[in-house]
Structures are given as C-alpha cells and as structure tokens.
Design an enzyme around this catalytic site. Structure first.
Site, PDB file in Angstrom:
ATOM      1  CG  ASP A 180      54.074  -9.075   3.259  1.00  0.00           C
ATOM      2  OD1 ASP A 180      54.319  -7.882   3.474  1.00  0.00           O
ATOM      3  OD2 ASP A 180      54.958  -9.883   2.897  1.00  0.00           O
ATOM      4  CD  GLU A 183      60.279  -6.952   5.573  1.00  0.00           C
ATOM      5  OE1 GLU A 183      60.605  -7.698   4.646  1.00  0.00           O
ATOM      6  OE2 GLU A 183      59.338  -7.223   6.344  1.00  0.00           O
TER       7      GLU A 183
HETATM    8  C1  GLC Z   1      58.355  -9.391   3.123  1.00  0.00           C
HETATM    9  C2  GLC Z   1      57.837  -8.021   2.800  1.00  0.00           C
HETATM   10  C3  GLC Z   1      57.267  -7.895   1.422  1.00  0.00           C
HETATM   11  C4  GLC Z   1      57.965  -8.845   0.473  1.00  0.00           C
HETATM   12  C5  GLC Z   1      57.687 -10.263   0.925  1.00  0.00           C
HETATM   13  C6  GLC Z   1      58.412 -11.295   0.054  1.00  0.00           C
HETATM   14  O1  GLC Z   1      58.105  -9.725   4.450  1.00  0.00           O
HETATM   15  O2  GLC Z   1      56.924  -7.430   3.726  1.00  0.00           O
HETATM   16  O3  GLC Z   1      57.426  -6.526   1.028  1.00  0.00           O
HETATM   17  O4  GLC Z   1      57.487  -8.661  -0.842  1.00  0.00           O
HETATM   18  O5  GLC Z   1      58.026 -10.471   2.281  1.00  0.00           O
HETATM   19  O6  GLC Z   1      59.799 -11.166   0.189  1.00  0.00           O
END
Ligand code: GLC
Length: 618
Positions: free
Chosen positions: A314, A511
C-alpha cells in the site's frame, strides 16, 4: 541470448521498404527476441526477458511511483515498472478523458523506449467507477452494493468500470476492497460489501470477473486488486498509530483461526475468480505489520493458497515497518512484497534495495521471483501488445447505458428500515412535498469519498442527478415541491396533504479520517431533522451515509426511514423507489447498532437496532 527466427513475409518486406529500409537482396528471415513474440508461451517469454535484465532493470520493475513524482524521461531512465494516480490523481491541467489518455500514454511511450521496452502498468482506485475522472459514472459505494447483494449487477458494474478506465489507459484498478467489516466506526466501512465473509466473497469475485472479462488479455481489460490483505476490517478501536486514526491501519483482533475464518475467504474467492494482484494491508496482527509478515504474504498467500500473481504494497506502507528504511525494505521484500508503492522517492527505494541485494540481505532469487510475477501479469494482460489507452472506448465514459446501470444499482441498494402506516411508497400526485437537508441537493455528499478527490468534496463536483432533482422529475406537475436545505419552509408541512422528506447525510471522508467515535450526523443535519420533526405531519428520513449511524433516540419521531448509503452520481434511483417505480429490495449488509457499546460486532450488550439482513418490503 535467445532469439527466434521467422520467415520474412511479403507484407513485412513491403513494410520495410515503405519505411525506406535499404532493400538489398532480402534475407529470408529476421530475428526478434523470444519475449517479444506473443505466439510464445508466457513462461518462456518471462524467462527469456528475465535473463536479459540487469539488476537495475529488475528493481525498476518492482517500483511503483505516483505520477507527479517523476517525469516520463525519469520513468524511462529508472526502468520504472508501474505508475499510479492516487486519490485525486487526475491530470493537473485538465481532468478530461483525453487528458488522462495523453498522460498515461506519455509515460507508456517513455517506458517502451527503454532498452528492453517493458511497458509500465498504470493504476488508480476505481472503487466506485473511474472515480478520479470528471465525467465518469460514479456507482454506489460497495456497502450499497452489499445491500443490493446482486452478483450479476456487481459484475456488470465491474465491466462498465473497466471500460471507462481502459479508455484512458488505466489498466490496473486498486479494487475491490474485500474487507470484512467488523466495526462500522471505521472510515473504510463503505469500501467494504458486508460484515460476513461469504457475502463479501461472492460480490468481490463478481467484481473481479466483471473487471477482467472476458479475459485479462482482452483490449478493454483492467486487472483488479483485492485489498487489503489481511484483516484490515478487523482492527481494534484505538489501536492505530497513524495520524489520529483510531481503527484504520490498526491492530487486527483475533487468533489465526479468526483471521482464516473471517478475513481470508474473500481472497480465496477472488483468486479463484482470476485476481492477478493483491494489495497488502497497513494493519498489523500480533504486533507485526502485515507488510512484514512472510507467514501471511508468502507461506499462506503464495504457497498455501497458490497465488501466482504479485503482491503490491500500500501507499508508503513499507516505511511503517521500521524507522530504518533499508531494514524496512529488506523486511518487506523478503516477506513477499513484489512491487512497492513507494510512491514518491523512487531513487531512495531503488538504492536501498540495490544495496540490500549487493549485501546479500535480499537474494537474487527473491528479486527474480518478484520480477517473474510482475512480468507474468504484464504478458498475461497483453500489455506488450496493447500498451496504450483504448481510446475507441472514450465515448462510453459517462454513457447513458452506464448511468442507467448505476441508477438500477442505487434503486437496488436502498433499505427500508421503518414505514409507519405504509407511508412508502409515496404517490406521485401528492399535493405538497417539503424536502430538507443539504444532502438532498449535493452530488459530492451523495457520492462520498474517493470521488474526484481522495476525501471527496461537497458541492457539484461531478455531473449527475441529485436526489432532489430525481424527486422533482418523478412527481406529477401538480405536486408543489418546496426545498429548503435548512428545513425552514414557507408552506405548511403540517398540512394533511403534505409529506416531508429529510435527506440528511455524512460529509465525505476516506480511510482513517472517517473513523468515527460517535457515528452521528453533522450538527447542521441534526438541526434540520429537529426542525422538520417539529413541523412536519409525516416525515420520511433518507440517510446518506457510508455506514449505520446511531439514530435510536430519533427514530420514534420519524414515520419512515430509508438508508441510501452513498449512491454516487445517479440520485434518481432514490426517487425510483420512494415513488414506487422500483421496489424496496435492499437488505442490511451490516448490523445496525442500537448503541456504541455494541461495537465491534459481537460485543453483545443487547439486541441491535436492526440485525444483519433486515429490510422491509412494503
Ligand atoms: C491508499 C489506500 C489504498 C489505495 C492506495 C492508492 O492509501 O489504502 O486502498 O489503493 O492508497 O491510492
């Protein structure tokens, strides 16, 4: 160095001469590298390419960077394997489909100009449509699709989403979220389908099939990314160490049996559905970051479950493993992370991993395994043969067909929780309709987070139909509709021939910034409700929320309650059901708590307000 010879066919001669090539007596054959020949089986193409690659080219393939962090020339010079748009990562100057296609193709041309010409894979979060793109159809967030619980519909949504993304060259979707949500105070509740693993597994597999249909080599293919592995939906309140987050990125509760029974099934199902990439979770288990767990990433996911694709980190998640970046990189790559979503300082990652390999802290075998997995996916999805935006699909972005599909999904997602005297569905020739609440007339609120911007935004941020506009279009010409955001009306909402509809909702979030200790509506929306509860003879409340809210004390003052979740751009789907054109068919995908002490799920403390699976059908 392995090459493949083949007969130089007449049309090839013609093309060569048309290119002005010096045409001496043609040799009967020319040679191309095996890996460039689509007729060769993928494993052979991978091995041929791998043995040609330098360490720098290999580590470049393991590097995923955010689009503003490097120029196209730097993407070329560093042999970068992936580029992404994070939340809100639209082209700075022009958030249009054409600008997206140009942006992606520019990076792609640069990648193809490298010595070995390995294409990049460009990714973005299409969690409810191609949602960073202005003009894309914005589908209901997953919790609404969980309420609809219609796998055929979800597969169609995956296909429509893939078409709109492939049109712009974004062939990699960081979706579906397959979190099994165990505490609805979590800011990512709405990115999940449900609280039960089988419910999530069925819908997530359908979405992956839809994205990757008819197969991942099709021109309009997009590969999915089930996320976040493993246990992201099961964290404990107060266990997060990120920003002021409480649940998001925290410590997952339960022993190994719980993780396997509750959180693993959606991965089994999506791998069986053909998932090629899986994203690791920021969360931890037993005090270890999932990004650092060789047991879960390698022993379980790659060995036990036989996952042959690649694991992507991530966003800067590796950095959380250890304050010493070199140690963090070594730990994550050895644990089983194959591609690092850095996402900004590519050189720092590349240099750290290079040092690690040179020092023997990360083996060449591990590097080769990671690159083999990445190349296998790139070959399987035909990226070498069709690396550029499928611009023939551009007319389908925001198409009527996709909007109708989204409208159907909105209608199927609505859940009727209370309906005194069978007030709903309303008749279309009602004399007076009083509508209040900011959420009735705000596309940004009805779309929620992950819309144009990472956190979403209130206001007319996307084209679409507000819930108010949908209602106004549904009722008869004789109906007098009065809308006031604050619930202050000039007419008489207490009259016998009047009905009130309060459309109230959470403001957008994403988030951990959405982690909520109270599960309450914004104070302004509460004030609207108080006002309308006092003045209206009959009050229908429509909740726009990414999760259940605590409404226990207010509920007795409402005649009807409908939850519309986060419906996206096609708000008319709400009116379709309120006025009887479509039936109420949604059922709760998560338990609706009576009070906060009933969270997380299974905390006991009495019966919920509404149980999982509840929903009235008038
Ligand atoms: C974010 C998320 C993830 C996402 C990634 C790219 O922090 O946790 O779900 O795909 O970054 O945007």
């Amino acid at each position: 160095m392995r090459w493949r010879s083949f007969l130089l066919l007449p049309w090839m001669l013609a093309m060569l001469s048309a290119c002005g090539g010096a045409m001496t007596a043609p040799s009967p054959t020319v040679t191309i590298a095996i890996y460039r020949d689509p007729a060769v089986p993928i494993p052979a193409r991978v091995e041929d390419l791998l043995q040609r690659m330098t360490l720098a080219e290999k580590i470049g393939q393991m590097t995923l960077i955010e689009k503003n962090s490097l120029t196209a020339d730097q993407v070329r010079d560093l042999f970068i394997g992936g580029v992404l748009s994070g939340g809100g990562g639209y082209p700075a100057t022009d958030n249009s489909p054409a600008a997206w296609a140009e942006m992606v193709n520019t990076f792609q041309h640069a990648a193809l100009s490298t010595r070995l010409g390995i294409p990049i894979i460009y990714g973005a979060d299409g969690v409810h449509g191609h949602n960073n793109l202005y003009g894309a159809v914005i589908f209901p967030h997953n919790i609404g699709l969980g309420a609809a619980n219609n796998p055929v519909l979800v597969e169609q949504i995956g296909r429509a989403t893939a078409t709109e993304m492939a049109a712009t060259g974004v062939f990699w979707n960081y979706a579906p979220g397959v979190m099994v949500v165990r505490d609805v105070r979590w800011g990512r509740t709405y990115e999940g389908y449900a609280e039960r693993p089988d419910h999530v597994a069925t819908l997530a597999a359908a979405f992956v099939r839809g994205l990757q249909a008819p197969d991942i080599a099709a021109p309009n293919r997009v590969i999915g990314t089930p996320k976040h592995y493993l246990g992201d939906g099961g964290t404990a309140w107060g266990s997060s160490t990120t920003e002021n987050y409480q649940l998001d990125q925290g410590e997952t509760m339960g022993d190994e049996a719980i993780l396997r029974a509750v959180h693993l099934p959606p991965y089994r199902a999506t791998i069986a559905a053909g998932a090629q990439v899986i994203m690791a979770s920021y969360s931890s288990w037993n005090g270890q970051k999932m990004h650092a767990s060789s047991y879960w990433l390698s022993d379980v996911l790659k060995q036990e479950l036989g996952f042959s694709g690649f694991v992507v980190s991530d966003w800067a998640a590796i950095d959380q493993i250890d304050p010493n970046y070199d140690r963090a990189v070594i730990t994550a790559i050895n644990a089983g992370i194959d591609m690092n979503m850095v996402p900004y300082d590519a050189r720092r990652f590349i240099n750290a991993l290079t040092r690690a390999v040179e020092a023997g802290a990360v083996s060449e075998e591990r590097i080769n395994d990671a690159v083999r997995r990445i190349l296998t996916v790139k070959f399987a999805m035909g990226l070498f043969e069709q690396p550029f935006a499928q611009t023939n699909l551009l007319p389908q972005i925001g198409s009527t067909m996709h909007r109708e599909l989204a409208r159907t999904a909105v209608a199927e997602s609505l859940v009727l929780l209370k309906n005194e005297q069978q007030l709903l569905p309303l008749t279309k020739d009602i004399r007076h309709l009083y509508i209040g609440g900011q959420a009735a007339n705000d596309l940004g609120i009805q779309a929620g987070g992950w819309t144009i911007e990472w956190q979403g935004r209130v206001g007319s941020i996307i084209p679409g139909t507000t819930i108010l506009a949908g209602i106004q279009a549904a009722v008869s010409p004789q109906t007098v509709v009065e809308y006031n955001e604050h619930g202050r009306f000039t007419g008489d909402p207490g009259a016998a021939d009047a009905v009130c509809i309060a459309v109230v909702g959470e403001l957008p979030y994403a988030e951990g910034r959405g982690d909520s200790a109270s599960l309450s509506l914004p104070i302004n929306e509460q004030r609207v409700l108080y006002r309308m509860e006092e003045t209206c003879a009959r009050l229908v409340v429509v909740l726009i929320a990414g999760r259940p809210l605590i409404v226990t004390d207010s509920l007795p003052r409402w005649d009807a309650l409908v939850v519309a979740w986060l419906p996206g751009s096609e708000g008319a789907g709400v009116a379709d059901v309120l006025f009887g054109d479509r039936p109420f068919r949604g059922r709760l995908p998560v338990t609706w708590p009576r009070s906060l002490d009933q969270l997380p799920l299974g905390s006991g403390n009495g019966e919920p307000l509404f149980p999982y699976g509840f929903g009235l059908t008038p």
